[in-house]
Design a protein around this motif. Structure first.
Motif, mmCIF file in Angstrom:
data_model
loop_
_atom_site.group_PDB
_atom_site.id
_atom_site.type_symbol
_atom_site.label_atom_id
_atom_site.label_comp_id
_atom_site.label_asym_id
_atom_site.label_seq_id
_atom_site.Cartn_x
_atom_site.Cartn_y
_atom_site.Cartn_z
ATOM 1 N N UNK A 55 86.314 -40.380 47.081
ATOM 2 C CA UNK A 55 86.776 -39.345 46.150
ATOM 3 C C UNK A 55 85.689 -38.968 45.154
ATOM 4 N N UNK A 56 84.964 -39.970 44.651
ATOM 5 C CA UNK A 56 83.881 -39.669 43.707
ATOM 6 C C UNK A 56 82.787 -38.841 44.369
ATOM 7 N N UNK A 57 82.440 -39.192 45.585
ATOM 8 C CA UNK A 57 81.410 -38.431 46.300
ATOM 9 C C UNK A 57 81.886 -37.016 46.610
ATOM 10 N N UNK A 58 83.160 -36.880 46.995
ATOM 11 C CA UNK A 58 83.694 -35.546 47.282
ATOM 12 C C UNK A 58 83.709 -34.679 46.031
ATOM 13 N N UNK A 59 84.058 -35.282 44.895
ATOM 14 C CA UNK A 59 84.060 -34.525 43.636
ATOM 15 C C UNK A 59 82.648 -34.073 43.273
ATOM 16 N N UNK A 60 81.680 -34.970 43.405
ATOM 17 C CA UNK A 60 80.297 -34.605 43.111
ATOM 18 C C UNK A 60 79.787 -33.565 44.109
ATOM 19 N N UNK A 61 80.203 -33.680 45.377
ATOM 20 C CA UNK A 61 79.774 -32.715 46.386
ATOM 21 C C UNK A 61 80.335 -31.328 46.100
ATOM 22 N N UNK A 62 81.555 -31.261 45.585
ATOM 23 C CA UNK A 62 82.121 -29.955 45.221
ATOM 24 C C UNK A 62 81.329 -29.314 44.094
ATOM 25 N N UNK A 63 80.854 -30.122 43.147
ATOM 26 C CA UNK A 63 80.013 -29.587 42.076
ATOM 27 C C UNK A 63 78.706 -29.038 42.644
ATOM 28 N N UNK A 64 78.137 -29.731 43.633
ATOM 29 C CA UNK A 64 76.926 -29.226 44.281
ATOM 30 C C UNK A 64 77.211 -27.913 44.993
ATOM 31 N N UNK A 65 78.364 -27.822 45.667
ATOM 32 C CA UNK A 65 78.717 -26.594 46.385
ATOM 33 C C UNK A 65 78.886 -25.421 45.428
ATOM 34 N N UNK A 66 79.503 -25.672 44.272
ATOM 35 C CA UNK A 66 79.658 -24.591 43.292
ATOM 36 C C UNK A 66 78.305 -24.128 42.772
ATOM 37 N N UNK A 67 77.416 -25.075 42.507
ATOM 38 C CA UNK A 67 76.071 -24.703 42.053
ATOM 39 C C UNK A 67 75.314 -23.956 43.149
ATOM 40 N N UNK A 68 75.505 -24.388 44.403
ATOM 41 C CA UNK A 68 74.834 -23.709 45.508
ATOM 42 C C UNK A 68 75.333 -22.280 45.661
ATOM 43 N N UNK A 69 76.643 -22.071 45.482
ATOM 44 C CA UNK A 69 77.182 -20.716 45.553
ATOM 45 C C UNK A 69 76.612 -19.839 44.443
ATOM 46 N N UNK A 70 76.492 -20.407 43.240
ATOM 47 C CA UNK A 70 75.896 -19.646 42.143
ATOM 48 C C UNK A 70 74.438 -19.322 42.425
ATOM 49 N N UNK A 71 73.704 -20.292 42.994
ATOM 50 C CA UNK A 71 72.302 -20.042 43.345
ATOM 51 C C UNK A 71 72.196 -18.978 44.424
ATOM 52 N N UNK A 72 73.144 -18.979 45.375
ATOM 53 C CA UNK A 72 73.139 -17.954 46.410
ATOM 54 C C UNK A 72 73.384 -16.562 45.854
ATOM 55 N N UNK A 73 74.308 -16.454 44.919
ATOM 56 C CA UNK A 73 74.554 -15.143 44.287
ATOM 57 C C UNK A 73 73.330 -14.685 43.500
ATOM 58 N N UNK A 74 72.681 -15.624 42.834
ATOM 59 C CA UNK A 74 71.479 -15.275 42.073
ATOM 60 C C UNK A 74 70.356 -14.829 43.006
ATOM 61 N N UNK A 75 70.221 -15.505 44.152
ATOM 62 C CA UNK A 75 69.204 -15.096 45.118
ATOM 63 C C UNK A 75 69.477 -13.688 45.632
ATOM 64 N N UNK A 76 70.738 -13.403 45.948
ATOM 65 C CA UNK A 76 71.075 -12.068 46.432
ATOM 66 C C UNK A 76 70.779 -10.990 45.405
ATOM 67 N N UNK A 77 71.095 -11.273 44.148
ATOM 68 C CA UNK A 77 70.812 -10.298 43.089
ATOM 69 C C UNK A 77 69.314 -10.116 42.919
ATOM 70 N N UNK A 78 68.557 -11.199 43.030
ATOM 71 C CA UNK A 78 67.101 -11.087 42.910
ATOM 72 C C UNK A 78 66.515 -10.269 44.054
ATOM 73 N N UNK A 79 67.037 -10.472 45.268
ATOM 74 C CA UNK A 79 66.559 -9.685 46.414
ATOM 75 C C UNK A 79 66.873 -8.215 46.216
#
Length: 455
Positions: A101-125
């Motif tokens: 459960x702890x790893x899954x919770x931390x992994x979800x935080x990574x996924x949210x950050x990755x989604x934000x980074x993906x949106x930022x990359x798209x806007x930069x492109x």
């Protein structure tokens, strides 16, 4: 190693203190959860000079890197047996579930950050697209000017430059008005760059530029004889090879999209969306491994496009005449690409289900509370290797859904894996005959496999 063994390994190492969260000590927390402790260590080890607000491109990427560092530190701590609350140290089942459960919770935080980074990359492109387009127009102007020093400026040079300006203006408008920018037409439904769409676009853009150039030259033609000569350059007999290759590329794009759609709906292929498009998607499969079918399709068509561009530069009064040998080679490449797409991917298959036994343990029938080992293939589809997607793997035993626990080991996870899943048989499973099914992160479900649970 069974899941129980992994839980005991995580719970039997290191001193535990009595000042943890909710009255439970942790190996490294001192009042913080394991996730917070790992995040704190990753932050202290890194630099704080960069923005991590998540609202700007640089901040989103920095936040993603910090989240990944925190997750890796947490996983390595658990793999080494550190960070488990003292109250769970003597319960292997509870320890493994808490770790998962702890790893899954931390992994979800990574996924949210990755989604934000993906949106930022798209806007930069999207912001940089006009710079790239008009930079290409400027480069064409420089080349035309340098090559005209000895030969002089001609109408064909003016037409080529005018066509480039019109095409760049159209693409700039499209990038501005479409929220996905210019990458949207070449991005597939799985949020990856599509090889077939990119190849078709690589052919269509030069063809559109050539047609615009011919239109400009027709407008600049001084008399009817010159216009007839230019129109003769567009004759089908001269551009048949080029048009055939363009038709093949477009047909391969439509066929690949239809093939993927049908196979996904029928459960014969598993597709997991990517976090954001990457240039490497053009040469790799969904798991990031090099793909022969994609690589040969991209490279051969890239060579053919360069050949066509050289022929057009040498003879600007007519469409480039591609040799039929090159056309046949492009057709073979397209067929190979489609065959590769048809062959890749498969639904999850359960081959056997056995009772997991630790070294030194006793053999016996499967009872509630025991671990079972599910052997087969296709349990972790391509693209589902990130931990937040691994945590979505589920085993259905009868009517009870059991989430496959994440079992960390140094550098990765022992469970789940593509060929073996280890899960406990919960007490809610009724003794007797039950069916075991595996539901992957892509949503695909395996066929039922019988299991007998002893009282």
């Amino acid at each position: 190693m069974s899941v129980d063994a992994a839980g005991r390994q995580a719970g039997q190492h290191g001193p535990y203190e009595q000042h943890g969260q909710h009255g439970q000590g942790t190996a490294g927390g001192h009042g913080r959860s394991a996730t917070a402790a790992a995040a704190g260590r990753a932050t202290e080890a890194g630099t704080r000079t960069e923005c991590d607000c998540g609202d700007c491109p640089r901040g989103a990427r920095t936040g993603h890197r910090q989240a990944v560092a925190a997750f890796l530190a947490l996983r390595e701590d658990f793999a080494a047996g550190r960070g488990v609350p003292y109250g769970l140290a003597h319960s292997a089942g509870a320890a493994r579930q808490w770790i998962s459960d702890e790893l899954a919770q931390s992994a979800r935080a990574v996924a949210e950050r990755a989604a934000a980074a993906g949106r930022a990359r798209g806007e930069a492109v999207r912001r940089r697209t006009p710079l790239v387009l008009w930079g290409a127009v400027g480069a064409l102007l420089v080349v035309q000017s340098l090559t005209a020093i000895g030969a002089g400026w001609t109408d064909s040079r003016t037409a080529a430059l005018a066509a480039a300006v019109v095409l760049a203006a159209l693409l700039t408008a499209a990038a501005r008005w479409h929220h996905g920018g210019l990458l949207a037409p070449v991005t597939g439904p799985d949020n990856r760059l599509s090889t077939s769409r990119a190849v078709a676009t690589a052919w269509l853009l030069p063809v559109v530029w050539a047609v615009l150039m011919f239109a400009a030259r027709l407008a600049l033609a001084p008399d009817a004889a010159e216009r007839r000569r230019l129109l003769a350059g567009l004759d089908l007999s001269r551009g048949a090879g080029l048009l055939t290759v363009v038709a093949l590329a477009c047909a391969a794009t439509v066929a690949a999209a239809r093939l993927a759609s049908v196979r996904i709906r029928t459960g014969r292929q598993q597709k997991v969306p990517a976090e954001y498009p990457r240039a490497g998607d053009l040469l790799t499969d969904d798991a990031g491994r090099g793909s022969f079918a994609d690589a040969q399709y991209v490279l051969l068509n890239a060579v053919a496009v360069v050949f066509a561009a050289v022929r057009l530069a040498a003879e600007p009064d007519r469409l480039p005449d591609l040799p039929w040998g090159l056309v046949v080679l492009a057709a073979v490449s397209a067929v190979t690409y489609l065959a590769g797409k048809y062959a890749e991917g498969a639904r999850p298959v359960v081959l056997s289900v056995v009772r997991a036994r630790e070294i030194g343990g006793l053999d016996g029938p499967v009872r509630t509370g025991d671990d079972i080992e599910i052997r087969g293939s296709g349990f972790v589809p391509p693209g589902a290797q990130p931990p937040h997607r691994l945590a979505r793997t589920v085993v259905r035993i009868g009517t009870v859904d059991v989430h496959v626990p994440l079992v960390p080991v140094p550098g990765g996870f022992a469970n789940p894996s593509d060929g073996v899943l280890v899960v406990p048989v919960p007490a809610d499973v009724e003794p007797g005959r039950a069916e075991v099914r595996v539901i992957t992160a892509a949503g695909a479900e395996s066929a039922a496999y019988p299991l007998f649970v002893q009282e």
